[in-house]
Design a protein around this motif. Structure first.
Motif, short mmCIF file in Angstrom:
data_model
loop_
_atom_site.label_atom_id
_atom_site.label_comp_id
_atom_site.label_asym_id
_atom_site.label_seq_id
_atom_site.Cartn_x
_atom_site.Cartn_y
_atom_site.Cartn_z
N LEU A 222 11.30 12.85 -2.64
CA LEU A 222 11.05 12.58 -1.23
C LEU A 222 9.76 12.73 -0.41
CD1 LEU A 222 12.41 10.78 1.18
CD2 LEU A 222 13.80 13.14 1.74
N LEU A 223 9.23 14.11 -0.78
CA LEU A 223 8.27 14.62 -0.01
C LEU A 223 6.96 13.91 -0.48
CD1 LEU A 223 7.03 16.85 1.76
CD2 LEU A 223 6.81 18.23 -0.41
N VAL A 224 7.00 13.65 -1.82
CA VAL A 224 5.90 12.77 -2.37
C VAL A 224 5.70 11.60 -1.61
CG1 VAL A 224 5.06 11.98 -4.35
CG2 VAL A 224 5.49 14.38 -4.40
N LEU A 225 6.88 10.84 -1.44
CA LEU A 225 6.68 9.42 -1.05
C LEU A 225 6.47 9.38 0.45
CD1 LEU A 225 9.55 7.79 -3.11
CD2 LEU A 225 7.11 7.47 -3.23
N LEU A 226 6.77 10.60 1.24
CA LEU A 226 6.36 10.83 2.61
C LEU A 226 5.10 10.97 2.76
CD1 LEU A 226 9.72 12.50 4.17
CD2 LEU A 226 8.96 10.26 4.76
N LEU A 227 4.68 11.74 1.90
CA LEU A 227 2.96 12.17 1.91
C LEU A 227 2.42 11.01 1.51
CD1 LEU A 227 2.87 15.70 0.64
CD2 LEU A 227 2.84 14.92 2.90
N ALA A 228 2.73 9.97 0.77
CA ALA A 228 2.00 8.85 0.30
C ALA A 228 1.91 8.03 1.61
CB ALA A 228 2.86 8.36 -0.88
N GLY A 229 3.15 8.08 2.14
CA GLY A 229 3.23 7.07 3.42
C GLY A 229 2.26 7.58 4.51
N VAL A 230 2.32 8.69 4.69
CA VAL A 230 1.26 9.23 5.66
C VAL A 230 -0.24 8.98 5.28
CG1 VAL A 230 0.51 11.62 6.82
CG2 VAL A 230 3.06 11.26 6.67
N LEU B 73 7.38 7.73 -10.53
CA LEU B 73 6.97 8.32 -9.22
C LEU B 73 5.76 8.02 -8.46
CD1 LEU B 73 8.16 9.89 -6.83
CD2 LEU B 73 7.33 12.06 -7.96
N ALA B 74 4.71 7.91 -9.50
CA ALA B 74 3.25 7.50 -9.06
C ALA B 74 3.07 6.18 -8.74
CB ALA B 74 2.39 7.80 -10.30
N LEU B 75 4.10 5.33 -9.57
CA LEU B 75 4.04 3.89 -9.28
C LEU B 75 4.74 3.75 -7.74
CD1 LEU B 75 4.86 2.17 -12.76
CD2 LEU B 75 2.71 2.08 -11.31
N PHE B 76 6.00 4.29 -7.60
CA PHE B 76 6.47 4.26 -6.02
C PHE B 76 5.61 4.83 -5.08
CE2 PHE B 76 10.29 3.39 -8.66
CZ PHE B 76 10.81 2.36 -7.74
N ALA B 77 4.84 5.83 -5.39
CA ALA B 77 3.97 6.38 -4.35
C ALA B 77 2.59 5.35 -4.06
CB ALA B 77 3.11 7.63 -4.88
N LEU B 78 2.32 4.67 -5.12
CA LEU B 78 1.14 3.61 -4.96
C LEU B 78 1.87 2.48 -4.18
CD1 LEU B 78 -0.74 3.67 -8.29
CD2 LEU B 78 -1.40 4.46 -6.29
N LEU B 79 2.89 2.06 -4.34
CA LEU B 79 3.84 1.23 -3.48
C LEU B 79 3.82 1.26 -2.18
CD1 LEU B 79 5.28 -1.59 -3.53
CD2 LEU B 79 7.28 -0.19 -3.94
N THR B 80 4.31 2.81 -1.96
CA THR B 80 4.35 3.48 -0.57
C THR B 80 3.03 3.25 0.28
OG1 THR B 80 6.20 4.58 -1.43
CG2 THR B 80 5.43 5.08 0.66
N VAL B 81 2.04 3.79 -0.39
CA VAL B 81 0.71 3.69 0.01
C VAL B 81 0.39 2.17 0.55
CG1 VAL B 81 -1.70 3.82 -0.30
CG2 VAL B 81 -0.15 5.72 -0.88
N ALA B 82 0.46 1.14 -0.23
CA ALA B 82 0.19 -0.14 0.11
C ALA B 82 1.10 -0.79 1.23
CB ALA B 82 0.43 -0.91 -1.21
N VAL B 83 2.44 -0.37 1.34
CA VAL B 83 3.08 -0.57 2.47
C VAL B 83 2.56 -0.07 3.51
CG1 VAL B 83 5.58 -0.60 3.19
CG2 VAL B 83 5.02 -1.24 0.92
N ALA B 84 2.19 1.16 3.49
CA ALA B 84 1.93 1.98 4.65
C ALA B 84 0.52 1.60 5.25
CB ALA B 84 1.92 3.38 4.66
N LEU B 85 -0.28 0.71 4.42
CA LEU B 85 -1.40 0.42 5.02
C LEU B 85 -1.20 -0.94 5.94
CD1 LEU B 85 -3.62 0.58 1.59
CD2 LEU B 85 -3.96 1.86 3.81
#
Length: 158
Positions: free
Chosen positions: A131-139, A80-92
């Motif tokens: 889902l909440l963690v990944l949405l927050l990572a995207g925000v 989940l941490a790896l997916f959150a990092l990927l989501t942050v990178a995409v959201a940037l």
């Protein structure tokens, strides 16, 4: 027998039927400023912004493949941490309107292949939390990108 010239009127010339007027060229007026600002192309219109979501989906698929090959799917919080990092990178890099879609794509890969391992999506407590963690990572990623753009816009000379 027949005369060489034709006894009828000549055909009208091709083109407009009314006389044309010469075009008047407008020259810029010296000493007056235009009220319109000059047209500038936004700097955020790049190919990276357009391709961020498809490349993020490909990155999520490659991350799932790597986790499945290395046995990393057993460690769900680390995945989940790896997916959150990927989501942050995409959201940037993505457009702000597409950040929830990027987080949803990451969640679908995480939930379907890491948590349930049979490409089944569920909506139990761990699924909602991820889902909440990944949405927050995207925000967070979109907020950082917006802050960087605001700083760049503020520092540009006018």
């Amino acid at each position: 027998m027949f005369p060489v010239t034709a006894p009828h009127r000549p055909a009208p010339p091709l083109g407009p039927s009314r006389p044309t007027r010469p075009r008047i060229t407008r020259f810029p007026q010296v000493g007056r400023r235009s009220t319109r600002p000059p047209h500038r192309v936004p700097t955020d219109r790049t190919l990276a912004r357009d391709l961020a979501l498809p490349l993020g989906a490909v990155g999520a698929a490659l991350l799932v493949t790597a986790l499945m090959l290395t046995g990393g799917t057993a460690h769900a919080p680390a995945a989940l941490a790896l997916f959150a990092l990927l989501t942050v990178a995409v959201a940037l890099r993505a457009r702000p309107a597409l950040v929830p879609v990027a987080a949803l794509v990451s969640w679908m890969f995480y939930d379907g292949f890491v948590l349930h391992q049979r490409s089944e999506l569920a909506f139990h407590a761990p699924d909602r939390t991820s889902l909440l963690v990944l949405l927050l990572a995207g925000v967070v990623g979109a907020g950082c990108a917006a802050a960087v753009r605001a700083v760049r816009r503020f520092r540009l000379p006018r």
